[in-house]
Each structure stands twice: as C-alpha cells, then as structure tokens.
Design a protein around this motif. Sequence first.
Motif, PDB file in Angstrom:
ATOM      1  N   VAL A   1       0.853  -1.184   0.000  1.00  0.00           N
ATOM      2  CA  VAL A   1       0.000   0.000   0.000  1.00  0.00           C
ATOM      3  C   VAL A   1       0.889   1.234   0.000  1.00  0.00           C
ATOM      4  O   VAL A   1       2.008   1.200   0.530  1.00  0.00           O
ATOM      5  N   GLN A   2       0.403   2.298  -0.578  1.00  0.00           N
ATOM      6  CA  GLN A   2       1.158   3.546  -0.570  1.00  0.00           C
ATOM      7  C   GLN A   2       1.014   4.241   0.770  1.00  0.00           C
ATOM      8  O   GLN A   2       0.015   4.069   1.479  1.00  0.00           O
TER       9      GLN A   2
ATOM     10  N   ASP B   1       2.067   3.695  21.239  1.00  0.00           N
ATOM     11  CA  ASP B   1       2.025   5.122  20.947  1.00  0.00           C
ATOM     12  C   ASP B   1       2.233   5.403  19.458  1.00  0.00           C
ATOM     13  O   ASP B   1       1.671   6.354  18.921  1.00  0.00           O
ATOM     14  N   SER B   2       3.023   4.576  18.814  1.00  0.00           N
ATOM     15  CA  SER B   2       3.361   4.804  17.415  1.00  0.00           C
ATOM     16  C   SER B   2       2.169   4.621  16.470  1.00  0.00           C
ATOM     17  O   SER B   2       2.215   5.096  15.334  1.00  0.00           O
ATOM     18  N   VAL B   3       1.128   3.933  16.925  1.00  0.00           N
ATOM     19  CA  VAL B   3      -0.018   3.686  16.049  1.00  0.00           C
ATOM     20  C   VAL B   3      -1.303   4.309  16.583  1.00  0.00           C
ATOM     21  O   VAL B   3      -2.340   4.275  15.902  1.00  0.00           O
ATOM     22  N   LYS B   4      -1.255   4.862  17.775  1.00  0.00           N
ATOM     23  CA  LYS B   4      -2.455   5.432  18.395  1.00  0.00           C
ATOM     24  C   LYS B   4      -3.034   6.517  17.517  1.00  0.00           C
ATOM     25  O   LYS B   4      -2.321   7.382  17.019  1.00  0.00           O
ATOM     26  N   GLY B   5      -4.342   6.444  17.307  1.00  0.00           N
ATOM     27  CA  GLY B   5      -5.010   7.424  16.460  1.00  0.00           C
ATOM     28  C   GLY B   5      -5.047   7.035  14.997  1.00  0.00           C
ATOM     29  O   GLY B   5      -5.783   7.634  14.208  1.00  0.00           O
ATOM     30  N   ARG B   6      -4.265   6.037  14.619  1.00  0.00           N
ATOM     31  CA  ARG B   6      -4.243   5.580  13.214  1.00  0.00           C
ATOM     32  C   ARG B   6      -4.771   4.158  13.077  1.00  0.00           C
ATOM     33  O   ARG B   6      -5.384   3.826  12.063  1.00  0.00           O
ATOM     34  N   PHE B   7      -4.532   3.334  14.056  1.00  0.00           N
ATOM     35  CA  PHE B   7      -4.940   1.936  14.016  1.00  0.00           C
ATOM     36  C   PHE B   7      -6.107   1.707  14.979  1.00  0.00           C
ATOM     37  O   PHE B   7      -6.180   2.338  16.039  1.00  0.00           O
ATOM     38  N   THR B   8      -6.979   0.782  14.607  1.00  0.00           N
ATOM     39  CA  THR B   8      -8.099   0.415  15.467  1.00  0.00           C
ATOM     40  C   THR B   8      -8.228  -1.105  15.499  1.00  0.00           C
ATOM     41  O   THR B   8      -8.308  -1.746  14.446  1.00  0.00           O
ATOM     42  N   VAL B   9      -8.248  -1.653  16.691  1.00  0.00           N
ATOM     43  CA  VAL B   9      -8.439  -3.094  16.852  1.00  0.00           C
ATOM     44  C   VAL B   9      -9.883  -3.348  17.276  1.00  0.00           C
ATOM     45  O   VAL B   9     -10.449  -2.595  18.085  1.00  0.00           O
ATOM     46  N   SER B  10     -10.475  -4.391  16.708  1.00  0.00           N
ATOM     47  CA  SER B  10     -11.855  -4.731  17.038  1.00  0.00           C
ATOM     48  C   SER B  10     -12.029  -6.240  16.905  1.00  0.00           C
ATOM     49  O   SER B  10     -11.144  -6.931  16.399  1.00  0.00           O
ATOM     50  N   ARG B  11     -13.184  -6.734  17.379  1.00  0.00           N
ATOM     51  CA  ARG B  11     -13.434  -8.162  17.222  1.00  0.00           C
ATOM     52  C   ARG B  11     -14.891  -8.389  16.898  1.00  0.00           C
ATOM     53  O   ARG B  11     -15.775  -7.625  17.281  1.00  0.00           O
TER      54      ARG B  11
ATOM     55  N   ASN C   1      -4.946   2.851   9.246  1.00  0.00           N
ATOM     56  CA  ASN C   1      -5.133   4.026   8.399  1.00  0.00           C
ATOM     57  C   ASN C   1      -3.890   4.909   8.446  1.00  0.00           C
ATOM     58  O   ASN C   1      -3.050   4.760   9.342  1.00  0.00           O
ATOM     59  N   SER C   2      -3.797   5.814   7.504  1.00  0.00           N
ATOM     60  CA  SER C   2      -2.674   6.765   7.443  1.00  0.00           C
ATOM     61  C   SER C   2      -1.341   6.040   7.586  1.00  0.00           C
ATOM     62  O   SER C   2      -0.479   6.433   8.374  1.00  0.00           O
ATOM     63  N   LEU C   3      -1.200   5.003   6.822  1.00  0.00           N
ATOM     64  CA  LEU C   3      -0.002   4.170   6.944  1.00  0.00           C
ATOM     65  C   LEU C   3       1.255   4.928   6.543  1.00  0.00           C
ATOM     66  O   LEU C   3       1.240   5.779   5.634  1.00  0.00           O
ATOM     67  N   LYS C   4       2.336   4.614   7.239  1.00  0.00           N
ATOM     68  CA  LYS C   4       3.629   5.228   7.007  1.00  0.00           C
ATOM     69  C   LYS C   4       4.636   4.139   6.615  1.00  0.00           C
ATOM     70  O   LYS C   4       4.420   2.957   6.908  1.00  0.00           O
ATOM     71  N   SER C   5       5.720   4.553   6.017  1.00  0.00           N
ATOM     72  CA  SER C   5       6.734   3.585   5.611  1.00  0.00           C
ATOM     73  C   SER C   5       7.262   2.801   6.809  1.00  0.00           C
ATOM     74  O   SER C   5       7.592   1.619   6.694  1.00  0.00           O
ATOM     75  N   GLU C   6       7.304   3.451   7.967  1.00  0.00           N
ATOM     76  CA  GLU C   6       7.800   2.765   9.166  1.00  0.00           C
ATOM     77  C   GLU C   6       6.830   1.726   9.711  1.00  0.00           C
ATOM     78  O   GLU C   6       7.148   1.019  10.659  1.00  0.00           O
ATOM     79  N   ASP C   7       5.639   1.640   9.130  1.00  0.00           N
ATOM     80  CA  ASP C   7       4.701   0.580   9.516  1.00  0.00           C
ATOM     81  C   ASP C   7       4.987  -0.722   8.774  1.00  0.00           C
ATOM     82  O   ASP C   7       4.367  -1.749   9.057  1.00  0.00           O
TER      83      ASP C   7
ATOM     84  N   PRO D   1       1.104 -17.506  24.366  1.00  0.00           N
ATOM     85  CA  PRO D   1       1.504 -18.859  23.973  1.00  0.00           C
ATOM     86  C   PRO D   1       1.059 -19.277  22.578  1.00  0.00           C
ATOM     87  O   PRO D   1       1.618 -20.216  22.005  1.00  0.00           O
ATOM     88  N   THR D   2       0.077 -18.601  22.046  1.00  0.00           N
ATOM     89  CA  THR D   2      -0.508 -19.031  20.769  1.00  0.00           C
ATOM     90  C   THR D   2      -0.369 -17.923  19.734  1.00  0.00           C
ATOM     91  O   THR D   2      -0.767 -16.783  19.994  1.00  0.00           O
ATOM     92  N   TRP D   3       0.165 -18.296  18.580  1.00  0.00           N
ATOM     93  CA  TRP D   3       0.423 -17.329  17.513  1.00  0.00           C
ATOM     94  C   TRP D   3      -0.098 -17.841  16.184  1.00  0.00           C
ATOM     95  O   TRP D   3      -0.067 -19.049  15.894  1.00  0.00           O
ATOM     96  N   GLY D   4      -0.538 -16.894  15.376  1.00  0.00           N
ATOM     97  CA  GLY D   4      -0.840 -17.203  14.003  1.00  0.00           C
ATOM     98  C   GLY D   4       0.381 -16.906  13.144  1.00  0.00           C
ATOM     99  O   GLY D   4       1.349 -16.299  13.614  1.00  0.00           O
ATOM    100  N   GLN D   5       0.322 -17.304  11.887  1.00  0.00           N
ATOM    101  CA  GLN D   5       1.435 -16.965  10.998  1.00  0.00           C
ATOM    102  C   GLN D   5       1.338 -15.483  10.665  1.00  0.00           C
ATOM    103  O   GLN D   5       0.284 -14.877  10.782  1.00  0.00           O
ATOM    104  N   GLY D   6       2.419 -14.872  10.332  1.00  0.00           N
ATOM    105  CA  GLY D   6       2.407 -13.441  10.061  1.00  0.00           C
ATOM    106  C   GLY D   6       1.899 -13.114   8.674  1.00  0.00           C
ATOM    107  O   GLY D   6       1.860 -13.965   7.780  1.00  0.00           O
ATOM    108  N   THR D   7       1.520 -11.859   8.518  1.00  0.00           N
ATOM    109  CA  THR D   7       1.120 -11.356   7.211  1.00  0.00           C
ATOM    110  C   THR D   7       1.925 -10.086   6.945  1.00  0.00           C
ATOM    111  O   THR D   7       2.032  -9.217   7.813  1.00  0.00           O
ATOM    112  N   LEU D   8       2.498  -9.984   5.760  1.00  0.00           N
ATOM    113  CA  LEU D   8       3.417  -8.900   5.457  1.00  0.00           C
ATOM    114  C   LEU D   8       2.669  -7.661   4.995  1.00  0.00           C
ATOM    115  O   LEU D   8       1.831  -7.721   4.087  1.00  0.00           O
ATOM    116  N   VAL D   9       3.009  -6.551   5.627  1.00  0.00           N
ATOM    117  CA  VAL D   9       2.489  -5.246   5.229  1.00  0.00           C
ATOM    118  C   VAL D   9       3.670  -4.415   4.737  1.00  0.00           C
ATOM    119  O   VAL D   9       4.643  -4.224   5.479  1.00  0.00           O
TER     120      VAL D   9
END
Length: 125
Positions: A11-12, A61-71, A83-89, A113-121
């Motif tokens: 993503v840009q 702190d680095s993602v506050k205001g840009r990222f939202t977690v929900s379920r 949202n408002s993704l940066k290169s450092e993300d 203890p439990t992890w899923g596989q990662g997804t590249l951004v």
Amino acid sequence: VQLQASGGGLVQAGGSLRLSCAASGRTFIGYVMGWFRQAPGKEREFVAFITWSAGTTSYADSVKGRFTVSRDSARKVVYLQMNSLKSEDTAVYSCAAAHTRYISDYRTAQEYPTWGQGTLVTVSS
C-alpha cells in the motif's frame, strides 16, 4: 486454539489496510488477543490488544489514532484497521492469543503462547 492472519499487502503511504485474525478451536471468553509486528532487522514490537469479553483495547504510541483493533465475537475474528499508513509501519504483522488468567502484561509478546502466521504489510513512500 488456532489463529490465521490475513490481509497484508502493498500500500502507498497514507493508505489503509485491514488485517484479520480468524480464531478457531474453542471459546475465547477470558482471552486477550494481541497484534504484534516485526520489521526487518528489528525486534518484534507490540501494536495493539483487545480483550475478548469486555472489548478493552490498548495501542502502542506509534499507532495510536491511526490503528483500530476490534473483534467480531460471532465470527471469532479480530481485526486491525490501519489508516494513514507510514513507511515505518512496514513489517510482518502477527496475531496472538492468551488467556488473561495466565498473562500479566498484555503488551509483552513472550507472554502469549498461541500465535498465528504473520502477514506482510509493505508501505511504499
């Protein structure tokens, strides 16, 4: 408990992505679901968490205001809206699960203890 993360991509800068973490295997009442990321050459770091029952959330702190977690409890899916993704993300993003009875610091990857596989951004500038 099994976790399956998806939704990564290219993503840009300034754009948005939504990651999903599909959970299966049991009820998740009493669990906390965390999102973590690891950039090339860096250590894994905390991004956000959400408690399954109460929906309590917290963010780095680095993602506050840009990222939202929900379920979505009915579908057993945890989302990370970015949202408002940066290169450092740019990083591999992973979801993790832990029962709150056995974890003291919801921001520490080693406690999950439990992890899923990662997804590249990848965020291009």
